[in-house]
Structure formats: C-alpha cells, structure tokens
Write a protein that holds these residues in place. Structure first.
Motif, PDB file in Angstrom:
ATOM      1  N   UNK A   1      -4.687  -4.415  -2.877  1.00  0.00           N
ATOM      2  CA  UNK A   1      -5.272  -3.365  -2.030  1.00  0.00           C
ATOM      3  C   UNK A   1      -4.283  -2.964  -0.940  1.00  0.00           C
ATOM      4  N   UNK A   2      -4.492  -1.792  -0.349  1.00  0.00           N
ATOM      5  CA  UNK A   2      -3.590  -1.314   0.695  1.00  0.00           C
ATOM      6  C   UNK A   2      -3.594  -2.240   1.902  1.00  0.00           C
ATOM      7  N   UNK A   3      -4.752  -2.833   2.219  1.00  0.00           N
ATOM      8  CA  UNK A   3      -4.846  -3.812   3.304  1.00  0.00           C
ATOM      9  C   UNK A   3      -5.338  -5.116   2.685  1.00  0.00           C
ATOM     10  N   UNK A   4      -4.460  -6.073   2.581  1.00  0.00           N
ATOM     11  CA  UNK A   4      -4.745  -7.299   1.847  1.00  0.00           C
ATOM     12  C   UNK A   4      -5.390  -8.364   2.724  1.00  0.00           C
ATOM     13  N   UNK A   5      -5.863  -9.414   2.069  1.00  0.00           N
ATOM     14  CA  UNK A   5      -6.358 -10.568   2.805  1.00  0.00           C
ATOM     15  C   UNK A   5      -5.268 -11.188   3.665  1.00  0.00           C
ATOM     16  N   UNK A   6      -4.027 -11.157   3.163  1.00  0.00           N
ATOM     17  CA  UNK A   6      -2.904 -11.676   3.942  1.00  0.00           C
ATOM     18  C   UNK A   6      -2.716 -10.886   5.239  1.00  0.00           C
ATOM     19  N   UNK A   7      -2.909  -9.569   5.164  1.00  0.00           N
ATOM     20  CA  UNK A   7      -2.825  -8.750   6.374  1.00  0.00           C
ATOM     21  C   UNK A   7      -3.896  -9.177   7.384  1.00  0.00           C
ATOM     22  N   UNK A   8      -5.097  -9.424   6.892  1.00  0.00           N
ATOM     23  CA  UNK A   8      -6.171  -9.881   7.759  1.00  0.00           C
ATOM     24  C   UNK A   8      -5.849 -11.214   8.391  1.00  0.00           C
ATOM     25  N   UNK A   9      -5.259 -12.104   7.608  1.00  0.00           N
ATOM     26  CA  UNK A   9      -4.849 -13.415   8.110  1.00  0.00           C
ATOM     27  C   UNK A   9      -3.830 -13.277   9.234  1.00  0.00           C
ATOM     28  N   UNK A  10      -2.825 -12.404   9.058  1.00  0.00           N
ATOM     29  CA  UNK A  10      -1.769 -12.262  10.065  1.00  0.00           C
ATOM     30  C   UNK A  10      -2.329 -11.767  11.408  1.00  0.00           C
ATOM     31  N   UNK A  11      -3.290 -10.840  11.352  1.00  0.00           N
ATOM     32  CA  UNK A  11      -3.885 -10.333  12.592  1.00  0.00           C
ATOM     33  C   UNK A  11      -4.652 -11.440  13.312  1.00  0.00           C
TER      34      UNK A  11
END
Length: 339
Positions: free
Chosen positions: A310-320
């Motif tokens: 997806x354009x905004x991944x779970x990894x992106x959520x983790x980093x925030x």
C-alpha cells in the motif's frame, strides 16, 4: 465483471462515518458489516447502511465475504484488533496511530508479513494533491539538499472533547497532541525528510485536565544531515491549520493545511491544483472530508489486486509511532536520544 471487495468496519464512531462515506464512492468496494461494543450504535449504523451488524468484531473476521477490515476504534485497541484480523487472514487498514507503542506496532507489522496480508495505516494527507506535488519536487531534487523541515499543528480541542469518553486524553488509549493529532504532519515530515537519527523533545499539559500532553515539541536531525522541528498542540484557540515548511539549498516550499502558500523549486512551476475538498479538523475533529480517505482505501484495493505494498504501509505507521515514543522518552529523561 470486476470483483467487489468486501469491507468490514470495527468501531462505529465518527471516523467510521468517514470510512463509510469513502467506501460509497469506490466502485470496487462494498460495505458488508460493522461492529461496535455498544449494541445501539452498531444497530443504528448497520440498519442505516443496510449491512450486517454485530457487537462482536470477531463475527466480522469469520465472514468469508469480508476481505478488508477497517479499524476505527479508540487508538489503544488498534494493535490487538489488528492482530486478530491479520490472523484471520484479512487485509487490514488501521486508523492512526497504528498502535500506542513501537513494540506493538512492529508486532502487527511482523504478523502481517508472516501471514502475507496487506497492512496500511491511515495517513490520508499523503494523498492530497499539494502534498503529492511536494513529494514530486523532493524526488526531482527541485529544492536541492534539504536543510530544515518544520511542522506545526496549532489545533484546539475543548475540555468537553476530552471529557466525552473515559479513554480520551489517556496515555494508553488515546495519546495527546503528538500521538493523536500531530501524527499526520509527523508522518509527512518522515515521508519528506527520511530516517531520523537524533531527537530532543519536550512535552507539557498546559490547559486541559488530562493525562497525556496538550503540547509537544521536538528538534530532530535526519540521517541526511538535515534538521527538523515539530510543534503540536490542542490548546491554541480558535485552532489553525497545520503547516509544513521545507527549506532546501535551492528553494523553499511552504504548505498550510492542504494548500501550497509558497513554492520556490528549481525547474518546477508552482502547481495549479484542483482541490478534492478542505480537510479541516483544526477546531472540530468531525469537520473533515472523506475524499482523501477514499483515495487511500482505493489504493488498498489496488495494492491487493496488483500484489504490491500500500502507499502508506504498516512500517510507515511504525516509524511515526517510534518517533513520537522517542519524543516522550526524551522529555521524560531530559536528554537527546539517538535512534
């Protein structure tokens, strides 16, 4: 005939209505069922939308006609419900934040990888035309080497907002100005600036009776060498749009809310963009458009069909979440933290 992807929504609060409105505008999506712990709210939503409803979200997870679960519950429950949905083989879209701690966020990311399902976290700001244009300018090096990136979120929330539910304003279930409201511009900061190496943060609760902070500040340094600043508050009346400022060697971009207010980018004229709608939310959390949610939910369908991230991944959520958690730790310990 193209497949209709079945969606289930866990949680029937105001943000669920945004997801429901978004799904209605996606030809390849169908709302199959909703759940809420409160029977009255679940029944009201299900009957209004003409879909299955339940007070036990695991009934949604057991349905073979539901492919994607949207988690729109209080923040503290995101990780646990997300894990159950992943284990049931569902693709998952989690409202921000993906979890309340970096550890639980990474557990969910790892589980989705193992199960082979798609995991996305809502960060609908990335889909706004102005921020897409900023991303293009960064990719094309149009402002040169990034020197400083600033985000500011001078929002306002009343005491009644925090008193409206016992979980609001708590550290474990909701978070404060950084984790709840500020996570949107923080995600953008990371999207444009990249990985962070050092963090110095300060937090305070100035004007509300609540456990979490209503003011959060941080100075960062990115791996690239650029610096960054964060300010997020829910105390500033009457509430103003968030701002993003990127200062590079060759140019500067400033965005307020969802509108570019300054554009100096080498070789790129200021984009003239048709708006999908004013996002809002500076003073009223319910005053938001569903347009960018629609884009993000449609992206999830495309990611499933094309077997891509997806354009905004779970990894992106983790980093925030990891960055915000580090700001909290820095404030508590009174020192700079190296990631």
């Amino acid at each position: 005939m193209a497949k209709k992807w079945g969606f289930g929504i866990v949680g029937c609060g105001s943000i669920a209505d945004t997801h429901i409105a978004a799904l209605k505008d996606i030809p390849g999506a169908k709302l199959v069922g909703v759940s809420s712990r409160g029977e009255e709210r679940a029944a009201k939503t299900g009957e209004r939308e003409g879909c299955f409803w339940t007070t036990d979200y695991k009934e949604l997870l057991a349905r073979p006609d539901i492919d994607v679960i949207c988690i729109t519950t209080s923040s503290g429950s995101h990780a646990a419900i997300g894990l159950d949905a992943v284990k049931a083989g569902k693709h998952v879209i989690v409202e921000k934040p993906i979890a309340m701690t970096a550890e639980s966020a990474w557990e969910l990311v790892r589980a989705a990888r193992t199960k082979g399902v798609k995991l996305a976290v809502i960060s609908q700001s990335r889909f706004a035309e102005d921020y897409q244009a900023v991303r293009k300018a960064i990719d094309q090096n149009a402002i040169g080497r990034l020197l400083l990136a600033e985000v500011s979120l001078p929002f306002y929330r009343t005491q009644a907002y925090y008193d409206s539910a016992d979980w609001r304003g708590t550290v474990r279930e909701d978070g404060g100005a950084l984790m709840n409201q500020g996570i949107h511009p923080i995600d953008l900061l990371l999207w444009f600036g990249g990985d962070v190496t050092t963090v110095f943060g300060k937090t305070a609760t100035q004007t509300h009776r609540m456990e979490a902070e209503d003011l959060g500040l941080a100075i960062l340094q990115f791996k690239s060498g650029a610096f960054g600043t964060i300010m997020a508050s829910t105390s500033f009346q009457p509430g103003f749009p968030s701002t993003l400022r990127l200062y590079g060697e060759k140019g500067t971009i400033r965005v307020q809310g969802y509108t570019i207010e300054h554009w100096t980018a080498e070789g790129m004229e200021r984009p003239e963009l048709a708006k999908a709608g004013d996002f809002g939310g500076a003073a009223d959390p319910k005053a938001i458009s569903s347009a960018y949610h629609r884009m993000q939910l449609a992206d999830m369908i495309e990611a499933i069909e094309q077997d891509r991230d997806p354009a905004v991944t779970g990894e992106d959520g983790y980093r925030a979440v990891r960055l915000i958690e580090t700001i909290y730790r820095s404030s508590k310990e009174g020192r700079e933290i190296r990631l």
